[in-house]
Scaffold this motif. Structure first.
Motif, PDB file in Angstrom:
ATOM      1  N   GLY A   8     -13.951   3.487  -3.184  1.00 16.21           N
ATOM      2  CA  GLY A   8     -12.901   2.483  -3.157  1.00 16.21           C
ATOM      3  C   GLY A   8     -11.536   3.125  -3.383  1.00 16.21           C
ATOM      4  N   ALA A   9     -10.544   2.618  -2.704  1.00 16.50           N
ATOM      5  CA  ALA A   9      -9.192   3.139  -2.846  1.00 16.50           C
ATOM      6  C   ALA A   9      -8.595   2.728  -4.184  1.00 16.50           C
ATOM      7  CB  ALA A   9      -8.306   2.623  -1.714  1.00 16.50           C
ATOM      8  N   VAL A  10      -7.791   3.617  -4.746  1.00 13.99           N
ATOM      9  CA  VAL A  10      -7.033   3.338  -5.969  1.00 13.99           C
ATOM     10  C   VAL A  10      -5.554   3.522  -5.651  1.00 13.99           C
ATOM     11  CG1 VAL A  10      -8.915   3.982  -7.534  1.00 13.99           C
ATOM     12  CG2 VAL A  10      -7.282   5.721  -6.791  1.00 13.99           C
ATOM     13  N   ARG A  44       2.361  -4.544  -1.450  1.00 10.20           N
ATOM     14  CA  ARG A  44       1.807  -5.906  -1.542  1.00 10.20           C
ATOM     15  C   ARG A  44       0.477  -5.991  -0.792  1.00 10.20           C
ATOM     16  NH1 ARG A  44       4.547 -11.563   0.425  1.00 10.20           N
ATOM     17  NH2 ARG A  44       2.760 -12.844  -0.130  1.00 10.20           N
ATOM     18  N   TRP A  45       0.435  -5.411   0.406  1.00 14.34           N
ATOM     19  CA  TRP A  45      -0.800  -5.377   1.194  1.00 14.34           C
ATOM     20  C   TRP A  45      -1.914  -4.722   0.382  1.00 14.34           C
ATOM     21  CZ3 TRP A  45      -3.095  -0.752   2.707  1.00 14.34           C
ATOM     22  CH2 TRP A  45      -4.177  -0.861   3.567  1.00 14.34           C
ATOM     23  N   PHE A  46      -1.611  -3.588  -0.236  1.00 15.49           N
ATOM     24  CA  PHE A  46      -2.598  -2.875  -1.042  1.00 15.49           C
ATOM     25  C   PHE A  46      -3.074  -3.758  -2.199  1.00 15.49           C
ATOM     26  CE2 PHE A  46      -4.014  -0.086  -4.424  1.00 15.49           C
ATOM     27  CZ  PHE A  46      -4.839   0.799  -3.753  1.00 15.49           C
ATOM     28  N   ASP A  47      -2.138  -4.412  -2.859  1.00 10.84           N
ATOM     29  CA  ASP A  47      -2.467  -5.261  -4.009  1.00 10.84           C
ATOM     30  C   ASP A  47      -3.340  -6.460  -3.642  1.00 10.84           C
ATOM     31  OD1 ASP A  47      -0.995  -3.552  -5.627  1.00 10.84           O
ATOM     32  OD2 ASP A  47       0.791  -4.832  -5.609  1.00 10.84           O
ATOM     33  N   GLU A  48      -3.308  -6.870  -2.390  1.00 11.88           N
ATOM     34  CA  GLU A  48      -4.109  -8.009  -1.936  1.00 11.88           C
ATOM     35  C   GLU A  48      -5.574  -7.637  -1.712  1.00 11.88           C
ATOM     36  OE1 GLU A  48      -1.917  -9.261   1.482  1.00 11.88           O
ATOM     37  OE2 GLU A  48      -0.487 -10.423   0.279  1.00 11.88           O
ATOM     38  N   HIS A  49      -5.914  -6.386  -1.869  1.00  7.46           N
ATOM     39  CA  HIS A  49      -7.285  -5.910  -1.699  1.00  7.46           C
ATOM     40  C   HIS A  49      -7.888  -5.566  -3.054  1.00  7.46           C
ATOM     41  CE1 HIS A  49      -5.580  -5.449   2.281  1.00  7.46           C
ATOM     42  NE2 HIS A  49      -6.806  -5.400   2.759  1.00  7.46           N
ATOM     43  N   SER A  50      -9.185  -5.721  -3.145  1.00 10.83           N
ATOM     44  CA  SER A  50      -9.900  -5.345  -4.371  1.00 10.83           C
ATOM     45  C   SER A  50     -11.330  -4.977  -3.989  1.00 10.83           C
ATOM     46  CB  SER A  50      -9.895  -6.495  -5.380  1.00 10.83           C
ATOM     47  OG  SER A  50     -10.639  -7.596  -4.891  1.00 10.83           O
ATOM     48  N   SER A  51     -12.027  -4.334  -4.908  1.00  9.74           N
ATOM     49  CA  SER A  51     -13.378  -3.873  -4.600  1.00  9.74           C
ATOM     50  C   SER A  51     -14.346  -5.024  -4.322  1.00  9.74           C
ATOM     51  CB  SER A  51     -13.921  -3.002  -5.734  1.00  9.74           C
ATOM     52  OG  SER A  51     -13.947  -3.743  -6.941  1.00  9.74           O
ATOM     53  N   ARG A  53     -13.291  -8.079  -3.138  1.00 11.75           N
ATOM     54  CA  ARG A  53     -12.734  -8.942  -2.096  1.00 11.75           C
ATOM     55  C   ARG A  53     -11.812  -8.091  -1.234  1.00 11.75           C
ATOM     56  NH1 ARG A  53      -8.046 -11.537  -1.742  1.00 11.75           N
ATOM     57  NH2 ARG A  53      -7.428 -10.893  -3.823  1.00 11.75           N
ATOM     58  N   ARG A  54     -12.159  -7.927   0.016  1.00  8.14           N
ATOM     59  CA  ARG A  54     -11.369  -7.131   0.945  1.00  8.14           C
ATOM     60  C   ARG A  54     -11.184  -5.689   0.465  1.00  8.14           C
ATOM     61  NH1 ARG A  54      -5.980  -9.758   2.478  1.00  8.14           N
ATOM     62  NH2 ARG A  54      -6.203  -8.362   4.228  1.00  8.14           N
ATOM     63  N   PRO A  55     -12.283  -4.967   0.296  1.00  9.04           N
ATOM     64  CA  PRO A  55     -12.163  -3.584  -0.198  1.00  9.04           C
ATOM     65  C   PRO A  55     -11.470  -2.659   0.801  1.00  9.04           C
ATOM     66  CG  PRO A  55     -14.405  -4.025   0.499  1.00  9.04           C
ATOM     67  CD  PRO A  55     -13.662  -5.336   0.580  1.00  9.04           C
ATOM     68  N   LEU A  56     -10.814  -1.674   0.262  1.00  7.85           N
ATOM     69  CA  LEU A  56     -10.244  -0.581   1.050  1.00  7.85           C
ATOM     70  C   LEU A  56     -11.061   0.656   0.725  1.00  7.85           C
ATOM     71  CD1 LEU A  56      -6.436  -1.126   0.392  1.00  7.85           C
ATOM     72  CD2 LEU A  56      -7.679  -1.602   2.500  1.00  7.85           C
ATOM     73  N   TRP A  57     -11.533   1.340   1.748  1.00 10.38           N
ATOM     74  CA  TRP A  57     -12.371   2.511   1.551  1.00 10.38           C
ATOM     75  C   TRP A  57     -11.608   3.778   1.846  1.00 10.38           C
ATOM     76  CZ3 TRP A  57     -16.656   1.653  -0.959  1.00 10.38           C
ATOM     77  CH2 TRP A  57     -17.243   0.388  -0.883  1.00 10.38           C
ATOM     78  N   ILE A  58     -11.889   4.793   1.073  1.00  9.40           N
ATOM     79  CA  ILE A  58     -11.342   6.133   1.266  1.00  9.40           C
ATOM     80  C   ILE A  58     -12.504   7.039   1.653  1.00  9.40           C
ATOM     81  CG2 ILE A  58     -10.383   8.127   0.025  1.00  9.40           C
ATOM     82  CD1 ILE A  58      -8.313   5.959   0.609  1.00  9.40           C
TER      83      ILE A  58
END
Length: 68
Positions: A8-10, A44-51, A53-58
């Protein structure tokens, strides 16, 4: 054989996420943006994602470098 690691992205990854995104802008094949974006404009876009709900993967390579 190349081993990739997914996580998950941090917050610290946002700079690299924006760098990768901006590398695609010139081709206009994967984004409608015509100019590179800034890290602050994507916060803001980054903050709208979470592990959960709507995860961002690295994606990291064997050396721990972020490649996607």
């Amino acid at each position: 054989m190349t081993h990739l690691r997914y996580r998950g992205a941090v917050q610290e990854d946002l700079v690299k996420i924006v760098e990768i995104y901006n590398s695609t802008v010139a081709s206009r094949m994967v984004t409608a943006d015509t100019e590179p974006v800034s890290v602050s404009s994507k916060q803001r876009w980054f903050d709208e994602h979470s592990s959960d709900r709507r995860p961002l993967w690295i994606v990291e390579n064997e050396s721990g470098q972020v490649i996607g």
